[in-house]
Scaffold this active site. Sequence first.
Site, PDB file in Angstrom:
ATOM      1  CE1 TYR A 190      21.379   8.185   0.422  1.00  9.55           C
ATOM      2  CE2 TYR A 190      19.832   6.395   0.073  1.00  9.55           C
ATOM      3  CZ  TYR A 190      20.898   6.933   0.760  1.00  9.55           C
ATOM      4  OH  TYR A 190      21.476   6.219   1.777  1.00  9.55           O
ATOM      5  CE  LYS A 197      24.610   6.647   0.115  1.00 11.13           C
ATOM      6  NZ  LYS A 197      25.821   6.908   0.888  1.00 11.13           N
ATOM      7  N   GLY A 220      25.330  11.997  11.877  1.00  9.53           N
ATOM      8  CA  GLY A 220      24.216  11.154  11.440  1.00  9.53           C
ATOM      9  C   GLY A 220      24.124   9.885  12.284  1.00  9.53           C
ATOM     10  CG  ASP A 244      28.051  16.180  10.669  1.00  8.59           C
ATOM     11  OD1 ASP A 244      27.788  14.980  10.526  1.00  8.59           O
ATOM     12  OD2 ASP A 244      27.220  17.089  10.446  1.00  8.59           O
ATOM     13  CG  ASP A 258      30.319  21.814   2.852  1.00  7.08           C
ATOM     14  OD1 ASP A 258      30.301  20.635   2.467  1.00  7.08           O
ATOM     15  OD2 ASP A 258      29.586  22.707   2.398  1.00  7.08           O
ATOM     16  CB  ILE A 259      32.399  16.605   2.636  1.00  5.65           C
ATOM     17  CG1 ILE A 259      30.980  16.733   2.068  1.00  5.65           C
ATOM     18  CG2 ILE A 259      32.397  15.776   3.891  1.00  5.65           C
ATOM     19  CD1 ILE A 259      30.433  15.445   1.495  1.00  5.65           C
ATOM     20  N   GLY A 303      30.285  13.046   8.052  1.00  6.71           N
ATOM     21  CA  GLY A 303      28.854  12.877   8.363  1.00  6.71           C
ATOM     22  C   GLY A 303      28.632  12.192   9.688  1.00  6.71           C
TER      23      GLY A 303
HETATM   24  N1  SER Z   1      17.506   4.516   4.824  1.00  5.60           N
HETATM   25  C1  SER Z   1      17.774   5.074   3.524  1.00  5.60           C
HETATM   26  C2  SER Z   1      16.683   5.928   3.065  1.00  5.60           C
HETATM   27  O1  SER Z   1      15.565   5.643   3.408  1.00  5.60           O
HETATM   28  C3  SER Z   1      17.975   3.988   2.528  1.00  5.60           C
HETATM   29  O2  SER Z   1      19.328   3.734   2.470  1.00  5.60           O
HETATM   30  O3  SER Z   1      16.927   6.851   2.347  1.00  5.60           O
END
Ligand code: SER
Length: 337
Positions: free
Chosen positions: A153, A157, A13, A35, A53-54, A10
């Site tokens: 997300y 995580k 990013g 990436d 691709d990972i 990645g």
């Molecule tokens: N910056 C991230 C987000 O807004 C939070 O880890 O998704």
Amino acid sequence: MRKRAILITGVVGEIGQALIEALAGQNDRQLVTLDLKPLPAGGHPKVIHVVGDIMDDVLLSRLITEYEIGTIYHLAALLSTRSEFTPELAHRVNVDGTLGLLRLAAEQSQWQGQSVRFIFPSSIAAYGLPSLATKARDNRVAEWEWNNPTTMYGCNKLYCELLGSYYSHNYKQLAAEQPVMLDFRAVRFPGLISAFTVPSGGTSDYGPEMLHAAAQGKAYECFVRPDTRIPFMAMPDAVTALLELAAAPAAKLTRSVYNVTSFSLSAAEIRDLVLRAFPEAEITYSPHSKRQAIVDSWPADLNDSAARRDWGWAPAYDAERAFGEYLVPNIRRRYGA
Ligand code: SER
């Protein structure tokens, strides 16, 4: 013989772009980056970049036949707002992608006879506070508090932190002979602000967006209320946190996952700092109820005392210094403002 290398996923990013610069200047180890996109500006002299691709197992196998990977910075992820539009895709990238790399690191640790270091940026999104009253009361959360994320997300995580810890401590725990485990280390970042890149698809993006819009003379409608408060960090400190955690002696670490933070600001306070630098800026509020709810569920501040104690974490940039010495001067140069 295979060449020793550091793998960064990645990398295109925001964190990846900053991390490459720091790692390229820091050591002679080969940097291999991965990436879906090519590196901006045609590449980097010290980096071997692979567009891929990972999730591509064949590609990952090819990488480990060519390189002996000692450290992985696994940055690839879909951020919180983006993930809500395609939650299953987010799960595949954020969880299945991480699992594939953990397995690779686990196999490599056994094969090399030494632990591959796996550095993982987690997030304030791993928290989920149930109400603004709770957020006001428990305003500086520790790692084990309020682990009830409301976003895909955040769930991803949090689960990947657990997976990393599992691969570090309990992988194949019933096997007759314990394998050499990988060494998983994670930081939970607050919202990050870079002078050189603008985030995409996050929910803390109103902070950096406000500033970058002002520097370009563009009007900005902030998608959260003025009183909305979460912690933030300048990108150089985020890179420092990753590098220092990666370099910390294993014996010093008492956890797999550490909060790190720098300063906590409300949207109104960010607006004030932006207006101080760009007095003409037009910044209004137009809260988006769903994105507001996500940010409201994130803590107002993080308790990072474990990181400070165990591996000497200390941010170099408080809010004044971040805006005054890093963000505003670099952003002015960038946009010719
Ligand atoms: N910056 C991230 C987000 O807004 C939070 O880890 O998704």
